[in-house]
Design a protein around this motif. Structure first.
Motif, PDB file in Angstrom:
ATOM      1  N   CYS A 154       1.078  -1.455  -0.036  1.00 21.62           N
ATOM      2  CA  CYS A 154       0.111   0.109  -0.052  1.00 21.62           C
ATOM      3  C   CYS A 154       0.861   1.200  -0.017  1.00 21.62           C
ATOM      4  O   CYS A 154       1.623   1.297   0.702  1.00 21.62           O
ATOM      5  CB  CYS A 154      -1.026   0.101   1.161  1.00 21.62           C
ATOM      6  N   GLN A 155       0.448   1.965  -0.847  1.00 19.59           N
ATOM      7  CA  GLN A 155       1.285   3.438  -1.172  1.00 19.59           C
ATOM      8  C   GLN A 155       1.019   4.607  -0.165  1.00 19.59           C
ATOM      9  O   GLN A 155       1.321   5.737  -0.029  1.00 19.59           O
ATOM     10  CB  GLN A 155       1.432   3.735  -2.606  1.00 19.59           C
ATOM     11  N   HIS A 156      -0.239   4.023   0.421  1.00 22.92           N
ATOM     12  CA  HIS A 156      -0.596   5.308   1.349  1.00 22.92           C
ATOM     13  C   HIS A 156      -0.836   6.695   0.861  1.00 22.92           C
ATOM     14  O   HIS A 156      -0.582   7.548   1.153  1.00 22.92           O
ATOM     15  CB  HIS A 156       0.093   5.340   2.823  1.00 22.92           C
ATOM     16  N   ALA A 180      -6.339   8.657  -1.806  1.00 24.07           N
ATOM     17  CA  ALA A 180      -6.467   7.212  -1.989  1.00 24.07           C
ATOM     18  C   ALA A 180      -7.864   6.826  -2.605  1.00 24.07           C
ATOM     19  O   ALA A 180      -8.902   7.096  -2.152  1.00 24.07           O
ATOM     20  CB  ALA A 180      -6.503   6.491  -0.733  1.00 24.07           C
ATOM     21  N   PRO A 181      -7.590   6.215  -3.869  1.00 25.86           N
ATOM     22  CA  PRO A 181      -9.059   5.928  -4.718  1.00 25.86           C
ATOM     23  C   PRO A 181      -9.702   4.815  -3.778  1.00 25.86           C
ATOM     24  O   PRO A 181     -11.013   4.650  -3.893  1.00 25.86           O
ATOM     25  CB  PRO A 181      -8.396   5.307  -6.002  1.00 25.86           C
ATOM     26  N   CYS A 220      -7.793   0.074  -6.067  1.00 24.55           N
ATOM     27  CA  CYS A 220      -6.071   0.142  -5.906  1.00 24.55           C
ATOM     28  C   CYS A 220      -5.437  -0.068  -7.208  1.00 24.55           C
ATOM     29  O   CYS A 220      -5.267  -1.237  -7.555  1.00 24.55           O
ATOM     30  CB  CYS A 220      -5.967  -0.482  -4.681  1.00 24.55           C
ATOM     31  N   TYR A 279      -2.566  -0.258  -7.550  1.00 19.44           N
ATOM     32  CA  TYR A 279      -1.196  -0.966  -7.275  1.00 19.44           C
ATOM     33  C   TYR A 279      -1.402  -2.494  -7.051  1.00 19.44           C
ATOM     34  O   TYR A 279      -0.431  -3.329  -6.530  1.00 19.44           O
ATOM     35  CB  TYR A 279      -0.394  -0.479  -6.099  1.00 19.44           C
ATOM     36  N   ALA A 324      -2.692  -3.612  -4.055  1.00 18.86           N
ATOM     37  CA  ALA A 324      -1.935  -3.711  -2.754  1.00 18.86           C
ATOM     38  C   ALA A 324      -3.017  -4.136  -1.791  1.00 18.86           C
ATOM     39  O   ALA A 324      -2.534  -4.520  -0.730  1.00 18.86           O
ATOM     40  CB  ALA A 324      -1.545  -2.280  -2.366  1.00 18.86           C
ATOM     41  N   ARG A 325      -3.992  -4.828  -2.355  1.00 21.15           N
ATOM     42  CA  ARG A 325      -5.161  -5.113  -1.080  1.00 21.15           C
ATOM     43  C   ARG A 325      -5.289  -6.563  -1.458  1.00 21.15           C
ATOM     44  O   ARG A 325      -5.502  -7.023  -2.378  1.00 21.15           O
ATOM     45  CB  ARG A 325      -6.551  -4.398  -1.177  1.00 21.15           C
ATOM     46  N   LYS A 362      -4.543  -4.897   4.242  1.00 20.61           N
ATOM     47  CA  LYS A 362      -3.398  -4.457   3.613  1.00 20.61           C
ATOM     48  C   LYS A 362      -2.404  -3.891   4.430  1.00 20.61           C
ATOM     49  O   LYS A 362      -2.551  -3.702   5.649  1.00 20.61           O
ATOM     50  CB  LYS A 362      -3.800  -3.327   2.394  1.00 20.61           C
TER      51      LYS A 362
HETATM   52  S1  SF4 Z   1      -4.703   0.431  -0.855  1.00 20.33           S
HETATM   53 FE1  SF4 Z   1      -3.919   1.120  -2.969  1.00 20.33          FE
HETATM   54  S2  SF4 Z   1      -5.281   2.871  -3.230  1.00 20.33           S
HETATM   55 FE2  SF4 Z   1      -5.482   2.466  -1.363  1.00 20.33          FE
HETATM   56  S3  SF4 Z   1      -3.918   3.991  -0.180  1.00 20.33           S
HETATM   57 FE3  SF4 Z   1      -2.944   1.738  -0.382  1.00 20.33          FE
HETATM   58  S4  SF4 Z   1      -1.789   1.981  -2.647  1.00 20.33           S
HETATM   59 FE4  SF4 Z   1      -3.421   3.772  -2.363  1.00 20.33          FE
END
Ligand code: SF4
Lengths: 358, 179
Positions: free
Chosen positions: B58-60, B64-65, B100, B102, B104-105, B116
């Motif tokens: 997760c790019q935080h 955040a979409p 997301c 990326y 990431a979830r 995540k």
């Molecule tokens: S879960 Fe994905 S979209 Fe959400 S904050 Fe982390 S990287 Fe961004």
């Protein structure tokens, strides 16, 4: 490939679209001619059933909510989320479906305003399913403004197909007065084909990674279901069926006009596109004013074996055989339904995430 | 204001995957699930080639979409800028997972809830330990800290290495990469 949403969501999207289309069909029929109660009832029933099943699937797929149903109340907290809009839209649309179906079952008049509201909510329902995917930037195949439009057209197409295919069995006499609507619904696949082509073209030219989705559909692992299932069965067959239906009906209408003018006996051999189709039936219809009379005449003459078609107002079909065009229409409708599901299924599973690392 | 972020130096990363194992231990994840994944990028032409191991989590994102699509408000950003999931509100609709970019979830297979990387925050009380992945990294490829503090190790490292988010145009990510 990691597919996050699968066939359950595709079924939901399809059923929501089907519900929206079926409701719109029923309401349009009611606007056109209130007396066609059976077709309306069919449409309204499909709408509520499809919506109920769809919602169940949706909740079933939302596993954590399914296990803790109270959490579904939180669905009304983030008004920036398309899914929250969807919850509201489905809530209102579901209520309208329920109330109008109950009114119809109780043989009460469904107020025009209610049907109008219902049509509006049906449009919202069908379109929102497209917006739901459309706002997701991860998948270039979804992330277009075209998707809601495509889903809307497909929803109307599927809803009409669903309503008509069932009406063929339970309300075929009423169906014959709905030529215009039937003609319209067989033209929808043409619009869908065009939209689909633009969507794929746009996606393919958007980004190199986006091409992958399109490639999977037109020449990759999903190509068989795309070409055979969606394009041929789902779109081309309904188009052809509609074309044949229109031709036959066009011929029949001319024939009937002649029948009305000329003395009944003189032109039994009048050639039409339909060829051998029950001229007897149509003449009976033209001569005898009311349907029941016509049926009596037909029965009396017992036109067994005549290849008749449903359009014949005189219902020569009373003799037993399903009319040829009725079968063709039904095939087209079935195709539309298959296509409606496959469209959503393929768009969901063909989605390839964008590449962001270079 | 505190605004937590991370720096990952892929030029130091040897691809040992210790960070993923540490993360799995920390969060009691089964072997096939993890909050950290890797992408490998090959570049150059033979014989002058280069393989880059890019750890992703997760790019935080500041925009955040996943948070904006979450219908129940289960996904949120805390006051230190860490994107978190309130599992008590999560219905498992997986909309955030699709949102997301990326990837990431992941979904907890037992509960259906989505989870995540949370920079190893347990409580929303501001007490942030050093994330396990940072702690574990054998080559010190990871730095964690406050992006708003110009004197912090991470802020200085970002400037020194001209570190950038992995995809600057995609979201306002708070993980910076040296590549
Ligand atoms: S879960 Fe994905 S979209 Fe959400 S904050 Fe982390 S990287 Fe961004």
């Amino acid at each position: 490939m990691n597919v996050i949403w699968g066939s359950i969501i595709a079924w939901y999207l399809f059923l929501a679209g089907l519900a929206a289309g079926a409701f719109a069909t029923a309401a349009l029929v009611s606007f056109k001619n209130r007396k066609l109660v059976k077709v309306q009832l069919v449409g309204r029933t499909i709408a509520l059933l499809a919506l109920a099943i769809g919602l169940f699937l949706l909740m079933f797929d939302a596993e954590a909510g399914f296990k803790n149903p109270l959490r579904f109340f939180y669905l009304l907290t983030n008004f920036g989320s398309v899914m929250t809009w969807g919850t509201l839209i489905l809530g209102v649309f579901g209520c309208v479906c329920l109330v109008t179906l109950l009114l119809a079952l109780l043989k009460k008049k469904v107020p025009r305003a209610l049907d109008g509201l219902g049509i509006f909510m049906a449009i919202c329902t069908a379109a929102y399913t497209g917006v739901l995917l459309g706002v997701i930037k991860t998948y270039p195949l979804w992330n277009t403004a075209l998707l809601p439009v495509l889903f809307l057209v497909s929803a109307l197409s599927a809803g009409m197909a669903g309503t008509f295919i069932i009406s063929t069995f339970v309300a075929h006499k009423e169906l014959e007065q709905l030529d215009m609507l039937k003609r319209l619904h067989f033209a929808l696949p043409l619009v869908e084909l065009a939209l689909l082509a633009i969507l794929l073209y746009m996606t393919a030219s958007a980004a190199p990674a986006a091409r992958l989705s399109v490639d999977r559909l037109i020449s990759g692992d999903l190509a068989p279901s795309f070409w055979l299932g969606l394009v041929i069965i789902g779109l081309i067959i309904p188009l052809i069926a509609g074309g044949i239906g229109s031709l036959v009906k066009g011929g029949r209408r001319m024939e009937m006009r002649e029948d009305a003018q000329v003395a009944p006996k003189s032109e039994a051999e009048a050639g039409s596109v339909a060829g051998v189709v029950a001229v007897v039936g149509s003449r009976a219809g033209a001569v005898a004013g009311s349907e029941s009379d016509a049926e009596a005449v037909v029965e009396a003459k017992s036109v067994a074996g005549a290849v008749t078609e449903s359009e014949s107002r005189a219902e020569a079909v009373g003799s037993g055989a399903l009319g040829a065009t009725r079968v063709i229409d039904a095939a087209g409708d079935a195709g539309s339904l298959v296509g409606g599901f496959l469209l959503r299924y393929l768009i969901i599973v063909a989605a390839v995430p964008l590449t962001f690392i270079f | 204001m505190t605004r937590y972020g991370m720096l990952i130096d892929t030029t130091r990363c040897v691809g040992c995957f210790a960070c993923r194992v540490a993360c799995q231990m920390q969060n009691s994840l089964p072997p096939h699930d993890s909050y950290i994944r890797y992408e490998e990028l090959e570049s150059g032409t033979y014989p002058d080639v280069y393989a880059e191991q890019i750890p992703l989590q997760c790019q935080h994102c500041e925009d955040a979409p996943c948070v904006s699509v979450c219908p129940t408000g289960a996904s949120y950003i805390n006051k230190e800028g860490i994107v978190l999931v309130d599992k008590e509100r999560c219905i498992g609709c997986k909309y955030c997972m699709t949102a997301c970019p990326y990837n990431a979830r992941i979904q907890d297979h037992a509960t259906g809830e989505v989870e995540k990387c949370r920079f190893c925050v347990w409580h929303d009380d501001g007490s942030v330990p050093k994330p396990s992945c940072v702690d574990t990294c054998v080559t010190n490829a990871r730095i964690f800290g406050d992006l708003d503090d110009p004197e912090s190790e991470i802020s200085r490292a970002i400037i020194a290495h001209n570190a950038k988010p992995i995809a600057p145009g995609l979201t306002k990510a708070k993980i910076y990469y040296v590549r």
